[in-house]
Design a protein around this motif. Structure first.
Motif, PDB file in Angstrom:
ATOM      1  N   UNK A  14      44.510  35.527  30.472  1.00 25.75           N
ATOM      2  CA  UNK A  14      43.859  36.602  31.205  1.00 25.75           C
ATOM      3  C   UNK A  14      42.347  36.591  31.046  1.00 25.75           C
ATOM      4  N   UNK A  15      41.649  37.073  32.073  1.00 27.36           N
ATOM      5  CA  UNK A  15      40.195  37.160  32.079  1.00 27.36           C
ATOM      6  C   UNK A  15      39.768  38.431  32.831  1.00 27.36           C
ATOM      7  N   UNK A  16      38.552  38.893  32.602  1.00 26.69           N
ATOM      8  CA  UNK A  16      37.928  39.976  33.391  1.00 26.69           C
ATOM      9  C   UNK A  16      38.872  41.165  33.568  1.00 26.69           C
ATOM     10  N   UNK A  17      39.361  41.676  32.470  1.00 28.78           N
ATOM     11  CA  UNK A  17      40.445  42.657  32.465  1.00 28.78           C
ATOM     12  C   UNK A  17      39.871  44.072  32.536  1.00 28.78           C
ATOM     13  N   UNK A  18      39.712  44.613  33.756  1.00 28.17           N
ATOM     14  CA  UNK A  18      39.008  45.888  33.863  1.00 28.17           C
ATOM     15  C   UNK A  18      39.656  46.859  34.849  1.00 28.17           C
ATOM     16  N   UNK A  19      39.768  48.109  34.389  1.00 26.37           N
ATOM     17  CA  UNK A  19      40.123  49.217  35.268  1.00 26.37           C
ATOM     18  C   UNK A  19      38.820  49.686  35.915  1.00 26.37           C
ATOM     19  N   UNK A  49      36.544  55.144  48.750  1.00 25.54           N
ATOM     20  CA  UNK A  49      36.820  54.993  47.321  1.00 25.54           C
ATOM     21  C   UNK A  49      38.309  54.790  47.086  1.00 25.54           C
ATOM     22  N   UNK A  50      38.627  54.213  45.923  1.00 27.67           N
ATOM     23  CA  UNK A  50      40.022  54.034  45.552  1.00 27.67           C
ATOM     24  C   UNK A  50      40.159  53.610  44.105  1.00 27.67           C
ATOM     25  N   UNK A  51      41.318  53.908  43.506  1.00 29.20           N
ATOM     26  CA  UNK A  51      41.631  53.433  42.158  1.00 29.20           C
ATOM     27  C   UNK A  51      41.861  51.927  42.217  1.00 29.20           C
ATOM     28  N   UNK A  52      41.377  51.206  41.218  1.00 24.37           N
ATOM     29  CA  UNK A  52      41.352  49.747  41.319  1.00 24.37           C
ATOM     30  C   UNK A  52      41.459  49.116  39.933  1.00 24.37           C
ATOM     31  N   UNK A  53      42.293  48.094  39.826  1.00 20.36           N
ATOM     32  CA  UNK A  53      42.406  47.273  38.617  1.00 20.36           C
ATOM     33  C   UNK A  53      42.098  45.843  39.027  1.00 20.36           C
ATOM     34  N   UNK A  54      41.018  45.287  38.477  1.00 17.29           N
ATOM     35  CA  UNK A  54      40.621  43.912  38.781  1.00 17.29           C
ATOM     36  C   UNK A  54      40.814  43.046  37.544  1.00 17.29           C
ATOM     37  N   UNK A  55      41.364  41.852  37.755  1.00 15.23           N
ATOM     38  CA  UNK A  55      41.517  40.917  36.639  1.00 15.23           C
ATOM     39  C   UNK A  55      41.577  39.496  37.176  1.00 15.23           C
ATOM     40  N   UNK A  56      41.388  38.550  36.285  1.00 16.05           N
ATOM     41  CA  UNK A  56      41.487  37.135  36.626  1.00 16.05           C
ATOM     42  C   UNK A  56      42.476  36.466  35.687  1.00 16.05           C
ATOM     43  N   UNK A  57      43.063  35.375  36.156  1.00 13.41           N
ATOM     44  CA  UNK A  57      43.985  34.609  35.316  1.00 13.41           C
ATOM     45  C   UNK A  57      43.644  33.128  35.407  1.00 13.41           C
ATOM     46  N   UNK A 107      49.178  53.157  39.057  1.00  9.21           N
ATOM     47  CA  UNK A 107      49.898  53.085  37.785  1.00  9.21           C
ATOM     48  C   UNK A 107      49.926  51.624  37.327  1.00  9.21           C
ATOM     49  N   UNK A 108      49.556  51.404  36.065  1.00 13.73           N
ATOM     50  CA  UNK A 108      49.471  50.041  35.529  1.00 13.73           C
ATOM     51  C   UNK A 108      50.359  49.949  34.285  1.00 13.73           C
ATOM     52  N   UNK A 109      51.633  49.578  34.452  1.00  7.24           N
ATOM     53  CA  UNK A 109      52.557  49.570  33.316  1.00  7.24           C
ATOM     54  C   UNK A 109      52.346  48.417  32.350  1.00  7.24           C
ATOM     55  N   UNK A 110      51.763  47.307  32.831  1.00 10.60           N
ATOM     56  CA  UNK A 110      51.562  46.133  31.988  1.00 10.60           C
ATOM     57  C   UNK A 110      50.197  45.518  32.249  1.00 10.60           C
ATOM     58  N   UNK A 111      49.617  44.856  31.250  1.00 11.37           N
ATOM     59  CA  UNK A 111      48.380  44.121  31.509  1.00 11.37           C
ATOM     60  C   UNK A 111      48.615  43.029  32.543  1.00 11.37           C
ATOM     61  N   UNK A 112      47.593  42.796  33.358  1.00 12.65           N
ATOM     62  CA  UNK A 112      47.647  41.767  34.404  1.00 12.65           C
ATOM     63  C   UNK A 112      48.822  41.999  35.361  1.00 12.65           C
ATOM     64  N   UNK A 113      49.226  43.252  35.496  1.00 13.00           N
ATOM     65  CA  UNK A 113      50.305  43.666  36.403  1.00 13.00           C
ATOM     66  C   UNK A 113      51.579  42.846  36.199  1.00 13.00           C
ATOM     67  N   UNK A 114      51.819  42.438  34.953  1.00  8.98           N
ATOM     68  CA  UNK A 114      53.045  41.727  34.624  1.00  8.98           C
ATOM     69  C   UNK A 114      52.988  40.230  34.819  1.00  8.98           C
ATOM     70  N   UNK A 115      51.877  39.696  35.342  1.00 10.40           N
ATOM     71  CA  UNK A 115      51.797  38.252  35.570  1.00 10.40           C
ATOM     72  C   UNK A 115      51.840  37.464  34.269  1.00 10.40           C
TER      73      UNK A 115
END
Length: 248
Positions: A29-34, A65-73, A131-139
């Motif tokens: 995982x990379x760039x793990x940000x809400x 505007x919107x709720x957003x979870x951005x991440x890289x893998x 709703x974010x139940x797991x880091x990286x949305x489970x990936x």
């Protein structure tokens, strides 16, 4: 935050105005940000959802505007880094109104479950929820070194930031036409063992020709308040982006 007046010109701009929580990373995982965000111009504004959560970009002539979870893998097959996004519903925003952002963790058997919200104050019809139940949305479940729970050690390391992330704002005409105010409220249990970070400052844009700002911090045993006032117009040569950072 207060929604600023839009710039006189929006050609060539990409605006992301936000408060985020930036986590440590695990495994691939990379760039793990809400990062719930207020956007304008050509901006990342959505996702295709599961299973890969590929980002979507769109053109916005008015605030949204919107709720957003951005991440890289890290893609082990191609040795490249792939961007991903999870997004709540997108809503319109009006200049001068106040938007709130919240991050709440709820205890669960497999580890905390996070809920991100961004909404218009006193308007329950415009609240974006993710709703974010797991880091990286489970990936991370299929990685060689799996990462599946927010209870894992590195996710206890969080950096809290607010930012005017403005691209293409190279002159006064492309900057917001008014300032903004952020009010960050951070709560903890009274018996918490970690100290408050009392020194908040700009890690980008400080001592440069960006919009002027003032920061004030106060706290008691359970709550910390950080107020960030941004004022415009900036000096004519403004090219920098102001960014406020604290560590938790």
């Amino acid at each position: 935050m207060t929604v600023p007046e839009p710039p006189a010109r929006i050609d060539g701009i990409t605006y992301y105005i936000w408060t985020d929580v930036f986590f440590g990373d695990m495994s691939q995982g990379r760039m793990n940000q809400f990062v719930p965000q207020l956007i304008l111009g050509s901006a990342l504004d959505g996702s295709d959802g599961p299973p890969q959560y590929k980002p979507h970009w769109g053109e916005h002539a008015t605030w949204a505007f919107g709720a957003h979870y951005f991440f890289e893998t890290l893609n082990a097959s191609t040795d490249s880094v792939d961007a991903h996004a999870a997004y709540g519903p997108l809503f319109a925003a009006m200049p001068g109104e106040t938007l709130f952002t919240s991050f709440e963790a709820e205890a669960a058997a497999a580890g905390p479950v996070w809920t991100l919200k961004m909404g218009a104050l006193n308007d329950s019809s415009r609240v974006s929820v993710l709703r974010v139940p797991q880091p990286y949305m489970g990936l991370g479940a299929t990685w060689a070194e799996p990462s599946t729970s927010w209870a894992e050690k590195n996710y206890s390391n969080m950096c809290i930031n607010s930012c005017w992330e403005l691209y293409g704002a190279n002159d006064v005409a492309h900057l917001p036409s008014s300032g903004s105010q952020y009010k960050l409220a951070i709560t903890r249990q009274a018996a918490a063992s970690f100290p408050w970070v009392t020194q908040w400052d700009e890690d980008e844009g400080a001592n440069k020709s960006c919009a002027r700002s003032a920061i004030h911090e106060s706290h008691n045993a359970t709550t910390q308040i950080v107020t960030w006032d941004i004022s415009v117009p900036p000096p004519p040569a403004a090219e920098s982006v102001p960014s406020l950072r604290g560590m938790a």
